[in-house]
Scaffold this motif. Structure first.
Motif, PDB file in Angstrom:
ATOM      1  N   LYS A 120      -9.160  67.750  68.150  1.00  0.00           N
ATOM      2  CA  LYS A 120     -10.164  68.803  67.957  1.00  0.00           C
ATOM      3  C   LYS A 120     -10.624  68.849  66.506  1.00  0.00           C
ATOM      4  O   LYS A 120     -11.824  68.933  66.224  1.00  0.00           O
ATOM      5  N   ALA A 121      -9.679  68.788  65.588  1.00  0.00           N
ATOM      6  CA  ALA A 121     -10.014  68.831  64.160  1.00  0.00           C
ATOM      7  C   ALA A 121     -10.837  67.601  63.767  1.00  0.00           C
ATOM      8  O   ALA A 121     -11.804  67.707  63.004  1.00  0.00           O
ATOM      9  N   PHE A 122     -10.445  66.438  64.285  1.00  0.00           N
ATOM     10  CA  PHE A 122     -11.181  65.217  63.978  1.00  0.00           C
ATOM     11  C   PHE A 122     -12.610  65.297  64.512  1.00  0.00           C
ATOM     12  O   PHE A 122     -13.560  64.933  63.806  1.00  0.00           O
ATOM     13  N   ASN A 123     -12.777  65.777  65.731  1.00  0.00           N
ATOM     14  CA  ASN A 123     -14.117  65.900  66.304  1.00  0.00           C
ATOM     15  C   ASN A 123     -14.969  66.880  65.518  1.00  0.00           C
ATOM     16  O   ASN A 123     -16.160  66.653  65.309  1.00  0.00           O
ATOM     17  N   SER A 174     -18.362  65.811  63.518  1.00  0.00           N
ATOM     18  CA  SER A 174     -19.633  66.499  63.733  1.00  0.00           C
ATOM     19  C   SER A 174     -20.210  67.026  62.427  1.00  0.00           C
ATOM     20  O   SER A 174     -21.406  66.869  62.155  1.00  0.00           O
ATOM     21  N   MET A 175     -19.352  67.625  61.615  1.00  0.00           N
ATOM     22  CA  MET A 175     -19.811  68.171  60.336  1.00  0.00           C
ATOM     23  C   MET A 175     -20.287  67.054  59.410  1.00  0.00           C
ATOM     24  O   MET A 175     -21.310  67.183  58.725  1.00  0.00           O
ATOM     25  N   ARG A 176     -19.561  65.949  59.381  1.00  0.00           N
ATOM     26  CA  ARG A 176     -19.929  64.835  58.502  1.00  0.00           C
ATOM     27  C   ARG A 176     -21.236  64.187  58.948  1.00  0.00           C
ATOM     28  O   ARG A 176     -22.094  63.881  58.122  1.00  0.00           O
ATOM     29  N   ALA A 220     -27.021  63.440  58.128  1.00  0.00           N
ATOM     30  CA  ALA A 220     -28.380  63.632  58.629  1.00  0.00           C
ATOM     31  C   ALA A 220     -29.191  64.499  57.677  1.00  0.00           C
ATOM     32  O   ALA A 220     -30.329  64.157  57.333  1.00  0.00           O
ATOM     33  N   ASN A 221     -28.605  65.600  57.218  1.00  0.00           N
ATOM     34  CA  ASN A 221     -29.333  66.509  56.331  1.00  0.00           C
ATOM     35  C   ASN A 221     -29.677  65.872  54.997  1.00  0.00           C
ATOM     36  O   ASN A 221     -30.769  66.075  54.469  1.00  0.00           O
ATOM     37  N   VAL A 222     -28.775  65.108  54.439  1.00  0.00           N
ATOM     38  CA  VAL A 222     -28.970  64.554  53.101  1.00  0.00           C
ATOM     39  C   VAL A 222     -29.787  63.267  53.129  1.00  0.00           C
ATOM     40  O   VAL A 222     -30.666  63.055  52.301  1.00  0.00           O
ATOM     41  N   THR A 223     -29.506  62.407  54.083  1.00  0.00           N
ATOM     42  CA  THR A 223     -30.089  61.069  54.073  1.00  0.00           C
ATOM     43  C   THR A 223     -31.214  60.887  55.080  1.00  0.00           C
ATOM     44  O   THR A 223     -32.329  60.504  54.719  1.00  0.00           O
ATOM     45  N   SER A 250     -21.915  58.973  67.745  1.00  0.00           N
ATOM     46  CA  SER A 250     -20.528  59.397  67.549  1.00  0.00           C
ATOM     47  C   SER A 250     -19.569  58.219  67.648  1.00  0.00           C
ATOM     48  O   SER A 250     -18.669  58.052  66.814  1.00  0.00           O
ATOM     49  N   VAL A 251     -19.772  57.373  68.655  1.00  0.00           N
ATOM     50  CA  VAL A 251     -18.917  56.193  68.833  1.00  0.00           C
ATOM     51  C   VAL A 251     -19.055  55.245  67.644  1.00  0.00           C
ATOM     52  O   VAL A 251     -18.061  54.734  67.126  1.00  0.00           O
TER      53      VAL A 251
END
Length: 90
Positions: free
Chosen positions: A6-9, A13-15, A20-23, A72-73
């Motif tokens: 759960k933490a990894f997912n 998602s956040m990363r 996406a937002n920056v690049t 994601s994959v």
């Protein structure tokens, strides 16, 4: 699903959103393609009968979900590749 997964997912998602937002979203090519995509979709909708709009929207949603899974994959595989490279070249 265990806590680590759960933490990894959540991290993934956040990363991906951060990238996406920056690049991606600041890319002029991306912005142009988004404008083209919106224009083409709007134009396509004028040719679809009202009873076909739900089908078209369902199709668009499925395509978006497929793209999200693929991204994601690929991100996960990139992390694995990076870990393997790092551990074999230390």
């Amino acid at each position: 699903m265990d806590e680590f997964e759960k933490a990894f997912n959540q991290f993934k998602s956040m990363r991906m959103e951060s990238i996406a937002n920056v690049t991606i979203y600041s890319s002029e090519e991306y912005k142009k393609l988004m404008i083209d995509s919106d224009r083409l979709f709007t134009e396509l909708c004028t040719y679809v009968k009202p009873e076909g709009m739900k089908l078209l929207m369902d199709y668009c949603n499925v395509v978006t979900l497929l793209q999200g899974i693929a991204e994601s994959v690929m991100y996960e595989q990139g992390l694995r590749d990076g870990l393997i490279f790092t551990t074999t070249h230390l």
